[in-house]
Scaffold this active site. Structure first.
Site, mmCIF file in Angstrom:
data_model
loop_
_atom_site.group_PDB
_atom_site.id
_atom_site.type_symbol
_atom_site.label_atom_id
_atom_site.label_comp_id
_atom_site.label_asym_id
_atom_site.label_seq_id
_atom_site.Cartn_x
_atom_site.Cartn_y
_atom_site.Cartn_z
ATOM 1 C CG ASP A 79 5.486 -10.177 1.080
ATOM 2 O OD1 ASP A 79 5.372 -10.976 0.131
ATOM 3 O OD2 ASP A 79 5.981 -9.043 0.954
ATOM 4 C CE LYS A 106 7.671 -6.404 3.049
ATOM 5 N NZ LYS A 106 6.281 -6.800 2.745
ATOM 6 C CE LYS A 162 7.938 -6.091 -0.600
ATOM 7 N NZ LYS A 162 6.677 -6.852 -0.680
#
Length: 318
Positions: free
Chosen positions: A155, A218, A254
Site C-alpha cells: 500500500d 485506496k 479500498k
C-alpha cells in the site's frame, strides 16, 4: 488476488477536460447514507461477507511482534467459532482478506501466519507512509525491502504535491517506479483524498494511478484529518468504471480510515454493488482498511445469534 493491472500509456487527454459535478456527487452520497440497511439473517450474511473484505490493520507506533501475532490470529479466526456454528458457517474457512502492517513488522506477520498454517496475504504500507515526503530513492527501497520480507501487497502513498500542482506526468512516472519495485506483489495506491483539494483532483489522481499500473486505488492512510467519505468514493468508483470501459482492466477499490461500525460496512458494500456490480464484491477487487470494524461486526453477529449484546468478556479477542 486477481491478475495484475499492467497499466497503459499516459494519456492526459483522458483527464484534461474532466470536471466533477459536485452537487450531483453529494446528492448520490446522501442517498447511500439515508438508505435503510438489511435486517436479521440478511444482515448477518452481509456482515460475514464484509469480514472477507477487511484488511485487518495495525499501524501504531507501539506495535510489537506480540500484538502483530494477535492480529494475525484474529485474521484467521475473525468470528467466535460457536457463533459461526449456529449460523452453519464454521466450516467455510472464513478469514479476513489480509493483514496490513508497517514494513518493520512484515517478518512478524509472515511468521505468525505461517505458524497458524494460514495463507492470508500480508500487506505492508510503504513509500514514506503516511506523508510520502521522503526521497524517491528511499521510498522505492522501502517497497523492495517489504517485498523481500514476504509482503505480497504493498500500500503506497502518493506525493500529494504532484496532484496539488498538476504534475500529472511526474505522478505517473513515480507510480510506474512503485509498480516496478513491487515485482510480483500487488500495488495498492493510497491517494490521501482528504489532502487533494477537490473531487476533480481525486478523479484525475485515480485515473493516473490506474494508468500507471495500480491494482487498487485506496482513499486514505487513516492518518489524515478527513479519510474515507462517500463523495470521494463515488468519484473513485466512477473513475474505476471509466477505466474498465476504456481498457478492459478491472482495478480494485479500498476505502480506509474511520470505518468503525458494522452499519457503515454495509453501506460501503451497497455502494460498490450499485456503482460497479456484483463482480467487484470479491476480495480480489474490494477491500476495507480497518482496525476496529471487525470488533463491531462480531458484536452484531453475537447479538443476532444470542439476542443480547456482548459484555466485554464475551468477545475478549475483540
Amino acid at each position: 488476488m486477481s491478475a495484475r493491472n499492467r497499466g497503459t500509456e499516459l494519456d492526459l487527454s483522458w483527464i484534461s477536460k474532466v470536471q466533477v459535478n459536485h452537487p450531483a456527487v453529494l446528492r448520490r452520497a446522501e442517498q447511500i447514507q439515508a438508505r435503510r440497511t438489511v435486517k436479521k439473517e440478511w444482515q448477518a450474511a452481509w456482515l460475514l461477507k464484509a469480514v472477507t473484505f477487511i484488511d485487518l490493520t495495525t499501524l501504531a507506533g507501539d506495535d510489537t511482534s506480540s500484538n502483530v501475532q494477535r492480529l494475525c490470529y484474529k485474521a484467521k479466526y475473525p468470528i467466535r467459532e460457536d457463533l459461526l456454528k449456529t449460523l452453519n458457517m464454521h466450516d467455510k474457512g472464513l478469514t479476513t482478506a489480509a493483514v496490513c502492517v508497517y514494513p518493520a513488522r512484515v517478518c512478524d506477520a509472515v511468521k505468525a501466519l505461517k505458524a497458524a498454517g494460514c495463507t492470508i496475504p500480508v500487506a505492508s504500507v510503504a513509500t514514506g507512509f503516511p506523508a510520502g515526503q521522503t526521497r524517491l530513492k528511499t521510498r522505492l527501497e522501502e517497497i523492495r525491502l517489504a517485498v523481500e520480507d514476504g509482503a505480497t501487497e504493498i500500500d503506497v502513498v502518493i506525493n500529494r504535491t504532484l496532484v496539488l500542482t498538476g504534475q500529472w506526468e511526474a505522478l505517473y512516472d513515480e507510480i510506474r517506479q512503485f509498480r516496478k519495485a513491487c515485482g510480483e506483489a500487488h500495488l495498492k495506491t493510497i491517494l490521501a483524498t482528504g489532502e487533494l483539494g477537490s473531487l476533480t483532483n481525486v478523479y484525475k489522481a485515480s485515473m493516473i494511478a490506474m494508468m500507471a499500473g495500480s491494482d487498487f486505488i485506496k482513499t486514505s492512510t487513516g492518518k489524515e484529518t478527513v479519510n474515507a467519505t462517500f463523495p470521494v468514493a463515488i468519484v473513485m468508483l466512477r473513475a474505476i468504471r471509466d477505466f474498465f470501459w476504456k481498457t478492459g482492466n478491472k482495478v480494485g477499490f479500498k476505502p480506509a480510515g474511520g470505518i468503525r461500525n458494522a452499519k457503515d460496512s454495509l453501506a460501503w458494500l451497497s455502494l460498490v454493488k450499485e456503482e460497479l456490480g456484483d463482480e467487484w464484491l470479491t476480495p480480489e477487487l474490494f477491500r476495507i482498511g480497518a482496525s476496529t470494524l471487525l470488533s463491531d461486526i462480531e458484536r452484531q453477529i453475537y447479538h443476532h445469534v444470542t439476542g443480547r449484546y456482548a459484555a466485554y468478556h464475551d468477545l475478549p479477542m475483540a
